[in-house]
Design an enzyme around this catalytic site. Structure first.
Site, PDB file in Angstrom:
ATOM      1  N   ARG A   1      -4.766  -5.379   1.911  1.00 19.75           N
ATOM      2  CA  ARG A   1      -4.535  -6.015   2.946  1.00 19.75           C
ATOM      3  C   ARG A   1      -3.715  -5.048   3.585  1.00 19.75           C
ATOM      4  O   ARG A   1      -3.938  -4.486   4.973  1.00 19.75           O
ATOM      5  CB  ARG A   1      -3.917  -7.168   3.001  1.00 19.75           C
ATOM      6  CG  ARG A   1      -4.825  -8.334   2.129  1.00 19.75           C
ATOM      7  CD  ARG A   1      -3.886  -9.624   2.125  1.00 19.75           C
ATOM      8  NE  ARG A   1      -4.523 -10.799   1.617  1.00 19.75           N
ATOM      9  CZ  ARG A   1      -4.382 -11.061   0.260  1.00 19.75           C
ATOM     10  NH1 ARG A   1      -3.518 -10.204  -0.557  1.00 19.75           N
ATOM     11  NH2 ARG A   1      -5.013 -12.035  -0.221  1.00 19.75           N
ATOM     12  N   ARG A  35      -8.121   1.341  -7.508  1.00 20.58           N
ATOM     13  CA  ARG A  35      -8.848   1.206  -8.817  1.00 20.58           C
ATOM     14  C   ARG A  35     -10.203   1.348  -8.569  1.00 20.58           C
ATOM     15  O   ARG A  35     -10.992   1.791  -9.717  1.00 20.58           O
ATOM     16  CB  ARG A  35      -8.528  -0.032  -9.171  1.00 20.58           C
ATOM     17  CG  ARG A  35      -6.969  -0.363  -9.528  1.00 20.58           C
ATOM     18  CD  ARG A  35      -6.792  -1.881 -10.177  1.00 20.58           C
ATOM     19  NE  ARG A  35      -6.779  -2.552  -8.657  1.00 20.58           N
ATOM     20  CZ  ARG A  35      -6.626  -3.807  -8.813  1.00 20.58           C
ATOM     21  NH1 ARG A  35      -5.973  -4.589  -9.629  1.00 20.58           N
ATOM     22  NH2 ARG A  35      -6.429  -4.643  -7.731  1.00 20.58           N
ATOM     23  N   ARG A  39       5.664   0.253  -3.873  1.00 17.61           N
ATOM     24  CA  ARG A  39       6.394   0.009  -4.962  1.00 17.61           C
ATOM     25  C   ARG A  39       7.165   1.092  -5.216  1.00 17.61           C
ATOM     26  O   ARG A  39       6.593   2.181  -5.481  1.00 17.61           O
ATOM     27  CB  ARG A  39       5.986  -0.878  -5.923  1.00 17.61           C
ATOM     28  CG  ARG A  39       5.595  -2.274  -5.985  1.00 17.61           C
ATOM     29  CD  ARG A  39       7.109  -2.800  -5.736  1.00 17.61           C
ATOM     30  NE  ARG A  39       7.045  -4.597  -5.443  1.00 17.61           N
ATOM     31  CZ  ARG A  39       7.248  -5.086  -4.373  1.00 17.61           C
ATOM     32  NH1 ARG A  39       7.251  -4.469  -3.353  1.00 17.61           N
ATOM     33  NH2 ARG A  39       7.208  -6.263  -4.448  1.00 17.61           N
ATOM     34  N   GLU A  98      15.819  -0.254  -7.507  1.00 18.31           N
ATOM     35  CA  GLU A  98      16.696  -0.745  -6.207  1.00 18.31           C
ATOM     36  C   GLU A  98      17.513  -1.769  -6.642  1.00 18.31           C
ATOM     37  O   GLU A  98      17.614  -2.470  -7.702  1.00 18.31           O
ATOM     38  CB  GLU A  98      15.487  -1.348  -5.467  1.00 18.31           C
ATOM     39  CG  GLU A  98      14.345  -0.444  -5.015  1.00 18.31           C
ATOM     40  CD  GLU A  98      13.426  -1.044  -3.843  1.00 18.31           C
ATOM     41  OE1 GLU A  98      13.406  -2.439  -3.554  1.00 18.31           O
ATOM     42  OE2 GLU A  98      12.667  -0.485  -3.376  1.00 18.31           O
ATOM     43  N   HIS A 122      14.410  -0.561   1.877  1.00 18.80           N
ATOM     44  CA  HIS A 122      13.301  -1.667   1.609  1.00 18.80           C
ATOM     45  C   HIS A 122      13.223  -2.801   2.798  1.00 18.80           C
ATOM     46  O   HIS A 122      13.684  -3.864   2.360  1.00 18.80           O
ATOM     47  CB  HIS A 122      13.483  -2.285   0.201  1.00 18.80           C
ATOM     48  CG  HIS A 122      12.234  -2.898  -0.600  1.00 18.80           C
ATOM     49  ND1 HIS A 122      12.121  -3.089  -1.710  1.00 18.80           N
ATOM     50  CD2 HIS A 122      11.037  -3.398   0.378  1.00 18.80           C
ATOM     51  CE1 HIS A 122      10.767  -3.768  -1.757  1.00 18.80           C
ATOM     52  NE2 HIS A 122      10.096  -3.652  -0.561  1.00 18.80           N
ATOM     53  N   VAL A 123      13.023  -2.252   4.024  1.00 24.64           N
ATOM     54  CA  VAL A 123      13.157  -2.911   4.928  1.00 24.64           C
ATOM     55  C   VAL A 123      11.597  -3.307   5.545  1.00 24.64           C
ATOM     56  O   VAL A 123      11.684  -3.597   6.726  1.00 24.64           O
ATOM     57  CB  VAL A 123      13.932  -2.673   6.056  1.00 24.64           C
ATOM     58  CG1 VAL A 123      15.529  -2.621   5.648  1.00 24.64           C
ATOM     59  CG2 VAL A 123      13.779  -1.116   6.511  1.00 24.64           C
TER      60      VAL A 123
END
Length: 323
Positions: free
Chosen positions: A157, A178, A235, A264, A282-283
């Site tokens: 998405r 994948r 990630r 993190e 990580h915002v």
């Protein structure tokens, strides 16, 4: 707060008040992160808790399921759910939900902003002005988005939303994942190394987990080449952080823009010391609007489950099919 005859749930980490207040209005909510002795705390509520609201960096796995044998439903805050052992939950017949779609545009916007900030060195230029250096000389010329070719790692998405925005810049787009997607016109590369050889910009939106661990490694970075830029909003575990640090130090690649990291909130000092990279805490989804939407979907999943209607957004591993 105990509510008479209310369903009891565990909140593993703090959620914004917008969501937490709704949960507390309906359920008896036990706040794990506030307990000094978490093991004793879990033993005390063991036979009463039926749901989990997952937040923070707490691992939700078989050990927690063993401690809470009455649990039926785990509602995770975030589209990524690698903090939840969803496969183990599925084996036990437990339902796991996440919060897809509501954060897609926000993260895609951030990915484009991070790409531009990295290519044009916007944080460094800002510091240059603030330090008074512009009074002495113009800032050195930077690289450009012009003539770049973008490879997207993980065309889900958010990956598709990133691609849509990249198209507006007139840049060619290819992807790795994948499997090939039949309804996608972009060229597909089954080999990430081969894709890296053919592009100079990698944008990773891939989820975490064993199948994607360190797939952007030293070999991929070498293939990307000296003009290469890596942007990661998926990630942190997807990128081999030590290989990336070495590639940046040795100028194997040009730069990187990172919103996520392997451990993190701890970021390697060696990475922080590299001045030309752009690092964000990580915002990607961290706007009031989007976090409220994510919190609402977490709440709605729990409400729907305990109203007997099933989960709204079950994850792939969860044993649930809509009637």
């Amino acid at each position: 707060m105990t509510r008479p005859n209310a369903t009891e749930i565990l909140m593993t980490g703090p959620l914004m008040a917008y969501a937490a207040d709704q949960l507390k209005a309906r359920f008896t909510v036990h706040e794990l992160w506030k307990a000094e002795d978490k093991a004793a705390f879990l033993r005390e509520i063991s036979d009463r808790v039926r749901g989990i609201a997952g937040g923070g960096h707490v691992r939700i796995d078989g050990a927690l399921f063993d401690a809470l044998p009455k649990v039926e439903m785990i509602a995770n805050f975030g589209v990524g759910y690698d903090n939840v052992d969803a496969a183990e939950a599925g084996r036990r017949g437990l339902v796991v939900s996440n919060t897809p779609d509501v954060l897609t545009d926000e993260v895609a916007d951030l990915a484009i902003g991070l790409l531009i900030a990295t290519v044009r060195q916007l944080p460094q230029v800002d510091r240059y002005l603030r330090e008074g250096k512009w009074l002495k000389a113009p800032y050195p010329l930077t690289t450009s988005l012009r003539k770049r070719k973008v490879g997207i790692v993980g065309l889900g998405r958010i990956g598709k939303a990133v691609a849509q925005r990249i198209e507006a810049f007139g840049l060619p787009i290819v992807y790795h994942g994948r499997s090939r997607q039949a309804d996608v016109a972009y060229r597909y590369y089954p080999s990430l190394v081969e894709m890296a050889q053919d592009v100079d910009t990698l944008i990773s939106v891939a989820p975490g987990g064993a199948s994607t661990h360190h797939i952007i490694n030293a070999e991929v970075l070498k293939a990307l080449g000296p003009d290469g830029i890596v942007v990661n909003v998926g990630r942190g575990t997807v990128v081999d952080e030590q290989a990336l640090i070495e590639a940046l130090r040795s100028k194997t690649i040009l730069s990187a823009g990172l919103d996520v990291f392997e451990d993190e909130p701890r970021v390697p000092a060696e990475l922080i010391a590299i001045d030309h990279v752009v690092l964000l805490p990580h915002v990607g989804s961290a706007s009031v609007h989007t976090r409220e939407q994510m919190g609402q979907l977490l709440v709605d999943n729990l409400f729907s489950w305990f109203d007997g209607k099933g989960p709204l957004t079950p994850v792939a591993e969860t044993p649930w099919t809509k009637a």
